[in-house]
Design a protein around this motif. Structure first.
Motif, mmCIF file in Angstrom:
data_model
loop_
_atom_site.group_PDB
_atom_site.id
_atom_site.type_symbol
_atom_site.label_atom_id
_atom_site.label_comp_id
_atom_site.label_asym_id
_atom_site.label_seq_id
_atom_site.Cartn_x
_atom_site.Cartn_y
_atom_site.Cartn_z
ATOM 1 N N ARG A 98 50.176 2.540 -48.109
ATOM 2 C CA ARG A 98 49.256 3.600 -47.518
ATOM 3 C C ARG A 98 49.656 3.813 -46.178
ATOM 4 N NH1 ARG A 98 43.613 1.827 -50.162
ATOM 5 N NH2 ARG A 98 44.159 1.989 -52.350
ATOM 6 N N GLY A 99 50.573 2.979 -45.295
ATOM 7 C CA GLY A 99 50.618 3.201 -43.942
ATOM 8 C C GLY A 99 49.530 2.812 -43.245
ATOM 9 N N GLN A 100 48.382 2.123 -43.690
ATOM 10 C CA GLN A 100 47.379 1.643 -42.782
ATOM 11 C C GLN A 100 47.620 0.485 -41.971
ATOM 12 O OE1 GLN A 100 44.625 1.710 -45.929
ATOM 13 N NE2 GLN A 100 44.088 4.072 -45.882
ATOM 14 N N LEU A 101 46.663 0.091 -41.193
ATOM 15 C CA LEU A 101 46.813 -1.058 -40.251
ATOM 16 C C LEU A 101 46.618 -2.249 -41.292
ATOM 17 C CD1 LEU A 101 46.866 -2.589 -37.808
ATOM 18 C CD2 LEU A 101 44.661 -2.546 -37.568
ATOM 19 N N ASN A 102 47.671 -3.122 -41.119
ATOM 20 C CA ASN A 102 47.701 -4.395 -42.142
ATOM 21 C C ASN A 102 46.888 -5.576 -41.182
ATOM 22 O OD1 ASN A 102 47.803 -6.857 -43.530
ATOM 23 N ND2 ASN A 102 50.182 -6.878 -43.399
ATOM 24 N N SER A 103 45.756 -6.024 -41.521
ATOM 25 C CA SER A 103 45.176 -7.281 -40.884
ATOM 26 C C SER A 103 45.096 -8.372 -41.397
ATOM 27 C CB SER A 103 43.699 -6.698 -40.140
ATOM 28 O OG SER A 103 43.728 -5.454 -39.379
ATOM 29 N N GLY A 104 45.870 -8.423 -42.586
ATOM 30 C CA GLY A 104 45.803 -9.559 -43.309
ATOM 31 C C GLY A 104 46.851 -10.987 -42.806
ATOM 32 N N CYS A 105 46.813 -10.751 -41.690
ATOM 33 C CA CYS A 105 47.672 -12.091 -40.944
ATOM 34 C C CYS A 105 47.016 -13.304 -40.868
ATOM 35 C CB CYS A 105 48.482 -11.511 -39.628
ATOM 36 S SG CYS A 105 46.906 -10.914 -38.484
ATOM 37 N N LEU A 106 45.766 -13.472 -41.131
ATOM 38 C CA LEU A 106 45.349 -14.974 -40.998
ATOM 39 C C LEU A 106 45.286 -15.303 -42.253
ATOM 40 C CD1 LEU A 106 41.995 -13.705 -39.118
ATOM 41 C CD2 LEU A 106 43.934 -14.722 -38.202
ATOM 42 N N VAL B 128 49.332 -27.257 -25.132
ATOM 43 C CA VAL B 128 49.609 -26.089 -24.404
ATOM 44 C C VAL B 128 50.567 -25.212 -25.178
ATOM 45 C CG1 VAL B 128 50.285 -25.000 -21.894
ATOM 46 C CG2 VAL B 128 48.954 -27.168 -22.264
ATOM 47 N N GLY B 129 51.742 -25.914 -25.627
ATOM 48 C CA GLY B 129 52.539 -25.222 -26.476
ATOM 49 C C GLY B 129 52.241 -24.604 -27.708
ATOM 50 N N SER B 130 51.209 -25.261 -28.450
ATOM 51 C CA SER B 130 50.386 -24.896 -29.695
ATOM 52 C C SER B 130 49.853 -23.578 -29.339
ATOM 53 C CB SER B 130 49.647 -25.718 -30.244
ATOM 54 O OG SER B 130 50.400 -26.885 -30.775
ATOM 55 N N LEU B 131 48.949 -23.389 -28.094
ATOM 56 C CA LEU B 131 48.407 -22.304 -27.582
ATOM 57 C C LEU B 131 49.357 -21.143 -27.435
ATOM 58 C CD1 LEU B 131 45.354 -24.132 -25.513
ATOM 59 C CD2 LEU B 131 45.038 -22.375 -27.340
ATOM 60 N N MET B 132 50.110 -21.299 -26.754
ATOM 61 C CA MET B 132 51.235 -20.265 -26.522
ATOM 62 C C MET B 132 51.648 -19.622 -27.935
ATOM 63 S SD MET B 132 54.996 -20.255 -24.621
ATOM 64 C CE MET B 132 55.719 -21.269 -26.233
ATOM 65 N N LEU B 133 52.094 -20.500 -28.789
ATOM 66 C CA LEU B 133 52.504 -19.908 -30.074
ATOM 67 C C LEU B 133 51.331 -19.200 -30.856
ATOM 68 C CD1 LEU B 133 54.610 -23.142 -31.416
ATOM 69 C CD2 LEU B 133 55.557 -20.858 -30.641
ATOM 70 N N THR B 134 49.939 -19.755 -30.687
ATOM 71 C CA THR B 134 49.123 -18.987 -31.303
ATOM 72 C C THR B 134 48.734 -17.591 -30.813
ATOM 73 O OG1 THR B 134 47.965 -21.277 -31.736
ATOM 74 C CG2 THR B 134 46.650 -19.191 -31.833
ATOM 75 N N ALA B 135 49.001 -17.458 -29.344
ATOM 76 C CA ALA B 135 48.809 -16.386 -28.688
ATOM 77 C C ALA B 135 49.804 -15.317 -29.001
ATOM 78 C CB ALA B 135 49.131 -16.581 -27.218
ATOM 79 N N ILE B 136 51.236 -15.743 -29.290
ATOM 80 C CA ILE B 136 52.348 -14.832 -29.783
ATOM 81 C C ILE B 136 52.162 -14.468 -31.064
ATOM 82 C CG2 ILE B 136 54.819 -15.034 -30.402
ATOM 83 C CD1 ILE B 136 55.352 -17.086 -28.169
ATOM 84 N N ASP B 137 51.331 -15.508 -31.985
ATOM 85 C CA ASP B 137 51.024 -15.105 -33.448
ATOM 86 C C ASP B 137 50.043 -13.908 -33.302
ATOM 87 O OD1 ASP B 137 50.634 -15.398 -36.475
ATOM 88 O OD2 ASP B 137 48.628 -15.964 -35.392
ATOM 89 N N ARG B 138 48.920 -13.897 -32.430
ATOM 90 C CA ARG B 138 48.039 -12.884 -32.258
ATOM 91 C C ARG B 138 48.734 -11.592 -31.766
ATOM 92 N NH1 ARG B 138 44.817 -12.667 -35.508
ATOM 93 N NH2 ARG B 138 46.229 -13.976 -36.481
ATOM 94 N N TYR B 139 49.629 -11.615 -30.997
ATOM 95 C CA TYR B 139 50.420 -10.418 -30.524
ATOM 96 C C TYR B 139 50.952 -9.750 -31.765
ATOM 97 C CZ TYR B 139 53.740 -7.716 -27.980
ATOM 98 O OH TYR B 139 54.385 -6.576 -27.450
ATOM 99 N N LEU B 140 51.871 -10.462 -32.457
ATOM 100 C CA LEU B 140 52.733 -9.973 -33.568
ATOM 101 C C LEU B 140 51.483 -9.362 -34.410
ATOM 102 C CD1 LEU B 140 55.530 -12.788 -33.982
ATOM 103 C CD2 LEU B 140 55.614 -10.541 -32.886
ATOM 104 N N CYS B 141 50.577 -10.045 -34.802
ATOM 105 C CA CYS B 141 49.786 -9.644 -36.017
ATOM 106 C C CYS B 141 49.159 -8.112 -35.642
ATOM 107 C CB CYS B 141 48.708 -10.774 -36.227
ATOM 108 S SG CYS B 141 47.099 -10.237 -37.104
ATOM 109 N N LEU B 142 48.646 -8.082 -34.311
ATOM 110 C CA LEU B 142 47.953 -6.917 -33.848
ATOM 111 C C LEU B 142 48.894 -5.857 -33.318
ATOM 112 C CD1 LEU B 142 44.968 -8.631 -31.985
ATOM 113 C CD2 LEU B 142 44.919 -7.462 -34.279
ATOM 114 N N TYR B 143 49.974 -6.069 -32.884
ATOM 115 C CA TYR B 143 51.022 -4.888 -32.490
ATOM 116 C C TYR B 143 52.096 -4.633 -33.503
ATOM 117 C CZ TYR B 143 49.549 -4.608 -27.556
ATOM 118 O OH TYR B 143 48.829 -4.123 -26.365
#
Length: 358
Positions: free
Chosen positions: A350-358, A119-134
């Motif tokens: 260029r100030g564009q969206l960086n989606s290379g967080c994977l 469950v803790g790993s899932l929480m860290l994964t959700a936080i990782d997605r949050y930081l990546c997209l926000y």
């Protein structure tokens, strides 16, 4: 909840055998069903998670990315849970194995640790997605490879610390005993339920923001017809992984809700043997969750699928993994990583969206 038992038949190891027998309530056909289901689900789950874990750790491009480090932590927790839970569950309910008090508490602490770490790993994964997209421009600064490893280490340490509290000394007497777990006090079960509930709340709260951001990305993709192919591919990869996590969380809720509900119910009233039997079979839903997680990754993660196909192709051509082709494969992986980093740097400039967080 059960009152503190009177130890009239205590073994030399300090464990009341009669009290342990009160928790072994399955009939012979039910014990057979538990043995078959636990063996099948545990073995299949262990093999699947072992394959995912080895695939991520053996691929340079994947193990350098924080997202897949969190995935590997989840796979490791599910792998351990499949083995530890299945073996101990069968030993207790099927073979009626009675260990010493210390060994029993060590076993139940190990089971608790693996599922808490999952469950803790899932929480860290959700936080990782949050930081990546926000916070895409600052993602690589906020969550580096080293910080991800340190965070995982802290999470596993805290999971072990909380799980082994009964082994350290937080047991029954004078505290009332749990209706579902021998030697486990109701106060500890309540504390662990509060912890897990907090983790679930954090996961779903964070993930609600992640899904909203992914929804905005979908609308952005539909409007930008002239976007570069590479950038579109990366954004689709983010959205695909977000949907994967949504499925993982849905499966987690379905598999854990009956177990957690019965745990809460046991704190309020005395349970009959029939309810305890239902709880025993509901516990195997946790194995189902551990078995389904790697299937979801393999089906929905394009990078894991590509890496798996590449490995299978390499093994078919060169079973021993020797020769210049293997060196070229390693060189190709490094080259791909360098290209990814350069592309992301150009995107940030260029100030564009960086989606290379994977």
């Amino acid at each position: 909840m059960e009152s503190c038992p009177v130890y009239t038949n205590v073994s030399k190891d300090g464990l009341n055998v009669n009290i342990m027998k009160d928790y072994m309530i399955l009939t012979s056909p039910q014990r057979m069903a538990v043995a078959v289901l636990c063996t099948f689900l545990g073995l299949l789950s262990a093999l699947e998670n072992l394959a995912v874990l080895c695939l991520i750790l053996s691929t340079h491009r994947l193990r350098r990315k924080p997202s897949y480090l969190f995935f590997s932590s989840l796979a490791a927790a599910d792998l351990l849970a499949s083995v530890v839970f299945a073996c101990n569950f069968i030993n207790f309910h099927v073979f009626h194995g009675v260990d010493s008090k210390a060994v029993f508490l060590l076993k139940i602490g190990s089971v608790t640790m693996t599922f808490t770490a999952s469950v803790g790993s899932l929480m860290l994964t959700a936080i990782d997605r949050y930081l990546c997209l926000y916070h895409p421009p600052a993602y690589k600064t906020l969550l580096t490879h080293r910080r991800a490893l340190v965070t995982l280490g802290i999470m596993w340490f805290l999971s072990a610390l909380v799980s082994y509290l009964p082994f350290i000394g937080w047991t029954c007497c004078p505290s009332p005993c749990s209706e579902l777990f021998p030697l486990i006090p109701s106060s500890y079960l309540l504390s662990w339920l509060l912890l897990v509930t907090s983790l679930f709340s954090a996961i779903f709260y964070t993930y609600g923001h992640v899904l909203w951001k992914a929804h905005q990305h979908v609308g952005h993709l539909s409007k930008c017809q002239n976007m570069q192919v590479l950038r579109m591919k990366r954004m689709r990869l983010d959205i695909s992984l977000t949907k994967t996590l949504g499925i993982v969380l849905a499966v987690l809720l379905i598999c854990w809700f009956p177990v957690l509900t019965l745990m809460v119910y046991s704190l309020a009233t005395k349970l009959s043997d029939e309810v305890k039997k239902v709880f025993a079979f509901c516990c195997m839903l946790c194995l189902v969750n551990s078995m389904v997680n790697p299937i979801i990754y393999a089906l929905r993660s394009q990078e894991i699928r590509s890496s798996a196909l590449h490995r299978l192709t390499s093994w078919k051509k060169h079973p021993q993994g020797l020769g210049p082709e293997r060196k070229e494969t390693l060189r190709s992986s490094v080259t791909e990583t360098e290209v990814d980093m350069k592309t992301m740097q150009r995107t940030d400039s260029r100030g564009q969206l960086n989606s290379g967080c994977l």
